[in-house]
Design an enzyme around this catalytic site. Sequence first.
Site, PDB file in Angstrom:
ATOM      1  N   PHE A 199      -7.617 -30.293  -0.997  1.00  0.00           N
ATOM      2  CA  PHE A 199      -8.721 -29.571  -1.199  1.00  0.00           C
ATOM      3  C   PHE A 199      -9.327 -29.421   0.054  1.00  0.00           C
ATOM      4  O   PHE A 199      -9.361 -30.085   1.025  1.00  0.00           O
ATOM      5  CB  PHE A 199      -9.772 -30.507  -1.991  1.00  0.00           C
ATOM      6  CG  PHE A 199      -9.366 -30.931  -3.420  1.00  0.00           C
ATOM      7  CD1 PHE A 199      -9.449 -30.204  -4.554  1.00  0.00           C
ATOM      8  CD2 PHE A 199      -8.347 -31.762  -3.655  1.00  0.00           C
ATOM      9  CE1 PHE A 199      -8.988 -30.012  -5.823  1.00  0.00           C
ATOM     10  CE2 PHE A 199      -7.890 -32.113  -4.874  1.00  0.00           C
ATOM     11  CZ  PHE A 199      -8.434 -31.169  -6.049  1.00  0.00           C
ATOM     12  N   ASP A 200      -9.960 -28.256   0.402  1.00  0.00           N
ATOM     13  CA  ASP A 200     -11.028 -27.975   1.435  1.00  0.00           C
ATOM     14  C   ASP A 200     -12.241 -28.706   0.894  1.00  0.00           C
ATOM     15  O   ASP A 200     -12.551 -28.765  -0.280  1.00  0.00           O
ATOM     16  CB  ASP A 200     -11.457 -26.400   1.573  1.00  0.00           C
ATOM     17  CG  ASP A 200     -12.299 -26.352   2.513  1.00  0.00           C
ATOM     18  OD1 ASP A 200     -12.332 -26.699   3.510  1.00  0.00           O
ATOM     19  OD2 ASP A 200     -13.335 -25.689   2.211  1.00  0.00           O
TER      20      ASP A 200
END
Length: 830
Positions: free
Chosen positions: A520-521
Amino acid sequence: MNDIVELDLPLLLPDVGDQSDRCLRRLERSLQGMEGLDEVHLITPDDDSPIRLCLHVDRAVTSVGDVRRAARSAGAEITKRFGHVLWDVSGITHSRRARSVAEALRRQPGVVEAEVTLSLVRVEYDRMDIAEGALRNALADLGVRVDAALRSEKGPLDAPVVTQPSTAGQVASGEKDAPHDDEHAHGGPFGERSEIIFAVTSCVLWAAGFAAELGGLLPESALTTVFIASGLFGGFFTVREAIQGVRNGRFEIDFLMLVAAGGAALLARWEEGALLLALFSIGHALEGYAMGRARRAIEALSELAPPTAIVRRGNQESEVPVEELVVGDVVVVKPNERIPSDGFVLAGTSSVDEASLTGESIPVDKQPVDDPADAAERPRDVRKESRLFAGTLNGSGQIDLQVTRLAADTALSQMATMVREAETNASPTQRFTNRFERVFVPSVIVLAVAVLLGGPLLGASWSEAFYRSMSVLVAASPCALAIATPSAVLAAVARAGRLGVLVKGGGPLENLGTLRAVAFDKTGTLTEGRPRLTDVVPAERSSEDELLRTAIAVERRSDHPLAAAVVRDGLERLGTDDVPAATDVRSITGRGVSGAVEGEEVYIGNVALFEERGRLDPAVRAAAEELLQTGRTIMIVGRGSRPLGVLGLMDTAREGAEEMILQLREMGVERAIMISGDHQLVADAIAEEIGLTDAWGNLMPDDKVDAIEKLREAETLVAMVGDGVNDAPAMATATVGIAMGAAGSDVALETADVALMGDKLLTLPVVIGLSRRASRIIKQNLYLSLGIVALLIPATLLGFVGIGPAVVFHEGSTLVVVANALRLLRYEHR
């Protein structure tokens, strides 16, 4: 010295729809050998602007102007030569028919690639060898009618244009399409219902003949006539498909059925031959009906937007078709009506149900924008509370909407087109089964011939050997195998679309169903992306007032989320807007920003920025490290030769982030990793709060790509979740790129393999759960279809099963496979 030139791709290649188009590679290759051009590559901007071609020019060898002209010339040449069409078609009732049509198109001279589904045809072709009209003629000759152009030569998402296929012999360019004979276009005398009518007639005739035979009501000659008539009706479409398959150099399942039926006729077993063709035809027809349910679920997306809208122009209100709306029009949306176009709220308040687009069931309260002129100029920056999307349902209040997108460019329209186009992207399993069939079907023919020739050698009569050989043809025909994967993929893609998720084909769907790691960013994905200024620590020779005024002056000129937080919360702390103006503000990638305030040089950034400049005060370092230990993002501010202090900011986790991670872990996702450009301590603090397994901080944009590559080496299948814009390189490197909050973002829709139209994190476990269910159903279908074949082949070889029972099992397994796949249309995440 090199100059960097960036050119918008839509200006160079207006016909190209997405990054996977081969014309992009052609453009790159055509320019790479140019003298004075050191590098050519594509870049994805950090906003919704178009993809660009980046050219590194050695101006000592050539000029920027020459390179621009060369790029435009190359783009024009490619556009002139290669055409792209995406057509909505009718006349394809089952997957084998679609594959046969695709094979026929690929054999046309000049066709580079062709993909065909039950309702779509996508073709890339070389105009030097074939024209669009010739492609229409080829489809018309196959009994396929072009109903609408979903992607025309003018751009990727033009409004659908109703067309008719051109007649054979018509000049391909410059002429209008002439009406085509309805029987040819639809494939039968009763139009689109021809196949089901013929199949039912065949079954009724066979049942009548069988009943008459049991009751002794008709003489033998009359019974034979009835069974022959049943076979003719049942074999009408099968003969056409078999002939087309042989023309394409392939022996399809239809061919095996015809040979078996013909063999039964040679043995005067008219009843069994007719039964075979009757059940085979009814199986085809029911398969087409069942698959049509999945198609209709997809088509329903494009029908959500109302056909007309009430437009206020001056003091007059009038009802116009949505296709006539133009950007800037003011549309009146009454209570409980569907919103006709994308735009923003100009006046009025209401709540809007956006479930049809985003899958989020709770209505969103809407209110007018503060500055209509600014919203019209920058529509993608309009906050969620004021954005409206076509196809969503207005609540109890009347609102005025200002249009920001044409009907063909709305988020709903783009999603509907892309979901349907996703049907043309075969999954790995589907490609495998297609290759398997190409080998298996000829092998079945060889086996049948061996049974025919070997029977007499083992003591069987010629007629017994021939009958057994025909039974083997029926038993070994992989009808269920052919439909096992595409039926499940189509149903799953349709269901995902109804849940507010765009899945671009079987590949991403299957990969989602098997992955064990998700990256995930951080900002805007796991966190709100709206950090708050929590700490202001001035240096020894500075004050809080000077620190804030200087920081606000520079950050006002930046569009970074941290800059907005500093300006917003800093002004609130100061209690005044009396802040000096900054000049010469420049971004320092991965480090911070610089500028000039009241004639003095100002730097704002992380520890690395000041270490590189050799100006990191020990007391300031200590304050920064103390804030980092508490999970703050820090910004050190220096003015001239003086350190002014440190600002501490904190981003908060998004609602549902912790529950989302928990659900993923329960579903079998073993690693959930956050990749972030923030300090490692900040990443660790967020990771601990949410429940992530890993947190990788201090990553530059290029480092994120390396991180995904490293993760793929360890886990093989990896998904990357981001916003689809500045995370595009990392998403492209991952096995599956997933964009959050893609509604209204052209870049996110184009670059991601999977796009979550809303920004609700809990949608991610839903789509992964759907993908896992689809993977299980695909496996069940494959096991069932291959298992039936494995059981029937020895049973027919040994004489335990004849043609009649074999075809019952054969067609029964096909219908079971389709019914099993259609369960995905009712998928609910628990």
